[in-house]
Design a protein around this motif. Structure first.
Motif, PDB file in Angstrom:
ATOM      1  N   CYS A   8      31.616 113.355  16.743  1.00  0.00           N
ATOM      2  CA  CYS A   8      31.141 114.724  16.983  1.00  0.00           C
ATOM      3  C   CYS A   8      29.627 114.787  16.810  1.00  0.00           C
ATOM      4  O   CYS A   8      28.998 113.832  16.355  1.00  0.00           O
ATOM      5  CB  CYS A   8      31.830 115.712  16.045  1.00  0.00           C
ATOM      6  N   GLY A  13      25.742 123.174  17.830  1.00  0.00           N
ATOM      7  CA  GLY A  13      26.157 123.706  19.126  1.00  0.00           C
ATOM      8  C   GLY A  13      25.755 125.158  19.286  1.00  0.00           C
ATOM      9  O   GLY A  13      25.268 125.804  18.358  1.00  0.00           O
ATOM     10  N   TYR A  18      32.421 126.050  17.437  1.00  0.00           N
ATOM     11  CA  TYR A  18      32.411 124.601  17.255  1.00  0.00           C
ATOM     12  C   TYR A  18      32.467 124.236  15.771  1.00  0.00           C
ATOM     13  O   TYR A  18      33.207 123.336  15.372  1.00  0.00           O
ATOM     14  CB  TYR A  18      31.175 123.980  17.911  1.00  0.00           C
ATOM     15  N   ILE A  45      28.104 119.603  13.194  1.00  0.00           N
ATOM     16  CA  ILE A  45      29.560 119.547  13.225  1.00  0.00           C
ATOM     17  C   ILE A  45      30.056 118.403  12.347  1.00  0.00           C
ATOM     18  O   ILE A  45      31.099 118.495  11.710  1.00  0.00           O
ATOM     19  CB  ILE A  45      30.054 119.404  14.684  1.00  0.00           C
ATOM     20  N   PRO A 105      33.274 118.403  20.164  1.00  0.00           N
ATOM     21  CA  PRO A 105      32.070 118.573  20.984  1.00  0.00           C
ATOM     22  C   PRO A 105      30.872 117.816  20.402  1.00  0.00           C
ATOM     23  O   PRO A 105      30.716 117.707  19.187  1.00  0.00           O
ATOM     24  CB  PRO A 105      31.846 120.091  20.949  1.00  0.00           C
ATOM     25  N   SER A 135      37.488 122.357  22.040  1.00  0.00           N
ATOM     26  CA  SER A 135      36.978 123.611  21.486  1.00  0.00           C
ATOM     27  C   SER A 135      36.189 124.382  22.532  1.00  0.00           C
ATOM     28  O   SER A 135      35.308 123.823  23.184  1.00  0.00           O
ATOM     29  CB  SER A 135      36.055 123.328  20.290  1.00  0.00           C
ATOM     30  N   ASN A 136      36.522 125.654  22.684  1.00  0.00           N
ATOM     31  CA  ASN A 136      35.772 126.532  23.579  1.00  0.00           C
ATOM     32  C   ASN A 136      35.713 125.964  25.008  1.00  0.00           C
ATOM     33  O   ASN A 136      34.738 126.165  25.726  1.00  0.00           O
ATOM     34  CB  ASN A 136      34.350 126.751  23.024  1.00  0.00           C
ATOM     35  N   TYR A 138      35.101 123.071  25.931  1.00  0.00           N
ATOM     36  CA  TYR A 138      33.909 122.232  26.052  1.00  0.00           C
ATOM     37  C   TYR A 138      34.108 121.064  27.012  1.00  0.00           C
ATOM     38  O   TYR A 138      33.191 120.687  27.744  1.00  0.00           O
ATOM     39  CB  TYR A 138      33.503 121.715  24.666  1.00  0.00           C
TER      40      TYR A 138
END
Length: 193
Positions: A8, A13, A18, A45, A105, A135-136, A138
């Motif tokens: 990561c 981010g 994140y 992260i 991410p 996540s999101n 990404y």
């Protein structure tokens, strides 16, 4: 499965999600009795997943190259911090210590770590699960690119199926437990790997 490497970013981010999902993964690793193996930094992260694992009572092994000790702010509160000489040694040590790999991410360094263990799996160097915590959303564009690789016959569908993609950390870990690697092509002898 005892130890999971997490690749990561050392930055946070653009979205708070994140960091939140990194923390959730760290908590789930500890609750599932899994040791986190990661890049050894206390920032971004990387720091979030490590701190959450520790806070939930889990063990964390960091692997960091000497040259990044200051730049990535090495985490001094880990169960164990292994200092290596190079990025190559870092990746090799993380692979050696781990029973599976999860990618959160991150930037080019994260992608390089992911693609290296993914390539090793395709070549039969290991049969460990490889996951992405999307996540999101990404990784949506990367996943679409994998479809394009298949269409253009540069990637076999069974190799794409090696990547376990989930948005929920617990579901990802459950799929890790049940992972069955695909059959390797006949040109790769399991006896040689």
């Amino acid at each position: 499965m005892k130890r999971v490497s997490v690749f990561c970013g050392s930055s946070t981010g653009a979205s708070q999600i994140y960091m939140e999902e990194a923390e959730l993964l760290g908590t789930q690793l500890a609750r599932n009795g899994l040791t986190l193996v990661y890049g050894g930094a206390r920032v971004g992260i990387m720091g979030a997943v490590a701190d959450a694992t520790l806070k939930a009572g889990g063990e964390v092994i960091g692997v960091i190259p000497k040259m990044l000790m200051g730049r990535e702010n090495a985490h001094t509160g880990l169960t164990e911090l292994i200092v290596v000489n190079s990025m190559h040694e870092r990746k090799a040590k993380m692979e050696q210590l781990s029973d599976g790999f999860i990618t959160l991410p991150g930037g080019p360094g994260t992608m390089e770590e992911f693609f290296e263990v993914y390539t090793w799996a395709q070549l039969g160097e290991h049969q460990k699960p490889i996951g992405m915590l999307n996540s999101n959303n990404y990784y949506n564009k990367l996943l679409t690119f994998f479809d394009h690789m298949i269409e253009e016959q540069f990637l076999k569908p069974e190799y794409q199926s090696m990547i376990i993609v989930e948005k929920d950390p617990q579901q990802l870990l459950e799929k890790f437990r049940n992972y069955q690697p695909p059959q390797l092509p006949t040109w790769i002898s399991r006896e040689e790997t």
